[in-house]
Design a protein around this motif. Structure first.
Motif, short mmCIF file in Angstrom:
data_model
loop_
_atom_site.label_atom_id
_atom_site.label_comp_id
_atom_site.label_asym_id
_atom_site.label_seq_id
_atom_site.Cartn_x
_atom_site.Cartn_y
_atom_site.Cartn_z
N ARG A 156 -6.12 -29.79 61.13
CA ARG A 156 -4.80 -30.08 60.57
C ARG A 156 -4.68 -31.54 60.17
O ARG A 156 -3.94 -31.89 59.22
CB ARG A 156 -3.71 -29.74 61.59
CG ARG A 156 -3.56 -28.24 61.88
CD ARG A 156 -2.45 -27.98 62.88
NE ARG A 156 -2.28 -26.56 63.17
CZ ARG A 156 -2.46 -26.01 64.36
NH1 ARG A 156 -2.80 -26.77 65.41
NH2 ARG A 156 -2.28 -24.71 64.53
N MET A 160 -6.97 -29.62 56.09
CA MET A 160 -5.98 -28.55 55.91
C MET A 160 -4.58 -29.13 55.72
O MET A 160 -4.03 -29.75 56.64
CB MET A 160 -5.99 -27.62 57.14
CG MET A 160 -5.00 -26.48 57.06
SD MET A 160 -5.09 -25.45 58.56
CE MET A 160 -3.83 -24.23 58.21
N ARG A 166 1.29 -27.45 52.44
CA ARG A 166 0.60 -26.16 52.55
C ARG A 166 1.33 -25.10 51.73
O ARG A 166 0.69 -24.26 51.07
CB ARG A 166 0.49 -25.73 54.01
CG ARG A 166 -0.26 -24.42 54.22
CD ARG A 166 -0.58 -24.20 55.69
NE ARG A 166 0.62 -24.17 56.51
CZ ARG A 166 1.40 -23.10 56.66
NH1 ARG A 166 1.12 -21.98 56.02
NH2 ARG A 166 2.47 -23.17 57.43
N ILE A 177 -4.21 -20.57 53.54
CA ILE A 177 -5.05 -21.01 54.66
C ILE A 177 -4.36 -20.65 55.97
O ILE A 177 -3.19 -20.99 56.17
CB ILE A 177 -5.31 -22.54 54.62
CG1 ILE A 177 -5.86 -22.97 53.26
CG2 ILE A 177 -6.30 -22.92 55.72
CD1 ILE A 177 -6.09 -24.47 53.15
#
Length: 405
Positions: A156, A160, A166, A177
């Motif tokens: 994270r 990501m 996101r 994801i």
């Protein structure tokens, strides 16, 4: 001959009788002539006489040409080739139509089974159930375990995107994801509650109807693909371990090159030895199925990261109850595809090493898709070192938002 008149016998001339008979004979001859003349010139059309067909006309033409057998053979060959071409084209069109219908039917059945079993259904499916599902580029499932909280936090913090970024990635780039995990042996236990608390904070989990366990990775892989293909309609479905560094934009650019292909299986293909000795890592209890001792597995993608196209993910979802599970998850996946018409794509950028390997390649303009250490089957001490890998081998955040898939 004589006639009697007034008591006297009067003789009758012979010429008188002859003239009368002559008239009768003439009239009879005329009638007979007309009758026979009509019989000779009126040609009745025979019943059942068919008109000359195109085939008979062609054969008559051949006869008129001297019954040339070479000409006949050439015409027959041309006719057969023309017929075979039309037949083959029709069969190809029919096969394509049947294949598309089978995939649609398989996807519908898988979705129905998921709904009946109570598997999670995404908001995308719920909102687009009647109007049609949105098509995404790829779904990235990060395989994780209950004990891997530090690994998840390190991902994270590196490759990501989090929060609104996101969501933006999903809406603008079509990239999903999620961390993929099942539940503990005791449903609702302390392990499950810990994941639920973490999910409520980040909202980045895909929960599976699966009991977690190291020896159950093959089953988890089947459940992941079946669940993901039911929740999101995507071109590709990716599985990656939680100790691997990924450059998302480079992964997307790599996959779109194969977007038009129907059945693709992408990864770093290998063929390692089948380990028959008990107690060793990656031991294969069913080693005897792969031939004599010392044999190697068939080609399959290494388990750190691989991608499959939609119809292969649908195939897994539809046939999950009959797909055999071997001890090693990557071997199982390869076995499910080995008998299908699947294109295996070996791309070594999906298995680069950690710095300096991926660093040198990035400096040369050949950015890696995924980086890890072979000795650890992932980045060694990934929760400590992944930031270093990301700094030296990452593609940069700008590359992701500027990418056009």
């Amino acid at each position: 001959m004589s006639w009697k008149s007034r008591g006297e016998v009067v003789p009758v001339p012979r010429s008188f009788m002859s003239q009368k008979w002559m008239i009768f004979l003439c009239i009879g001859s005329f009638c007979a002539g007309m009758f026979f003349t009509n019989r000779m010139w009126t040609i009745p059309e025979p019943k059942g006489l068919a008109r000359t067909t195109a085939m008979e006309a062609e054969q008559l033409n051949l006869v008129s040409e001297g019954c040339n057998s070479r000409i006949l053979q050439e015409k027959e060959v041309k006719r057969e080739i023309k017929g075979d071409f039309k037949t083959q084209k029709s069969i190809q069109n029919l096969d394509k139509t049947i294949s598309n219908l089978e995939l649609e039917l398989a996807s519908a059945k898988a979705t129905q089974e998921s709904l009946k079993s109570g598997a999670p259904v995404s908001e995308d499916f719920k909102t687009n159930e009647s109007s049609g599902r949105r098509r995404y580029l790829m779904v990235i499932g990060i395989n994780t375990a209950f004990s891997s909280r530090k690994r998840r936090d390190s991902i994270r913090a590196t490759w990501m995107p989090q929060g609104e970024k996101r969501k933006k990635l999903e809406e603008e780039k079509g990239i999903i994801i999620r961390f993929v995990i099942g539940h503990g042996a005791t449903t609702g236990g302390i392990l499950d509650r810990a994941i639920e608390a973490e999910d409520s904070k980040h909202g980045d989990f895909l929960r599976l109807d699966h009991v977690e366990g190291y020896l159950e990775l093959s089953a988890k892989t089947k459940t992941y693909f079946a669940t993901a293909v039911n929740m999101w309609d995507a071109d590709f479905y990716i599985k990656v371990d939680d100790d691997v560094h990924v450059n998302i934009a480079t992964l997307g650019e790599t996959l779109v090159r194969h977007r038009t292909k129907p059945r693709v299986y992408i990864g770093c293909m290998k063929s390692g030895p089948v380990l028959s000795q008990k107690g060793v890592r990656y031991h294969e209890p069913e080693f005897w199925k792969f031939g004599e001792t010392g044999n190697k597995y068939f080609r399959h993608a290494t388990g750190q990261l691989y991608a499959v196209s939609k119809d292969l993910a649908t195939y897994i979802a539809t046939n999950k109850n009959v797909l055999h599970k071997y001890a090693n998850e990557d071997v199982s996946l390869g076995a499910w595809f080995i008998g299908l018409d699947v294109e295996h794509i070996d791309d070594r950028r999906l298995c680069c090493g950690t710095p300096p390997d991926c660093e040198w390649k990035a400096q040369a303009g050949n950015v890696c898709v995924a980086s890890f250490d072979w000795t650890c089957s992932g980045i060694c001490r990934s929760h400590e070192r992944i930031k270093e890998v990301h700094k030296k081998c990452g593609e940069g955040e700008k590359a992701l938002w500027d990418a056009s898939f």
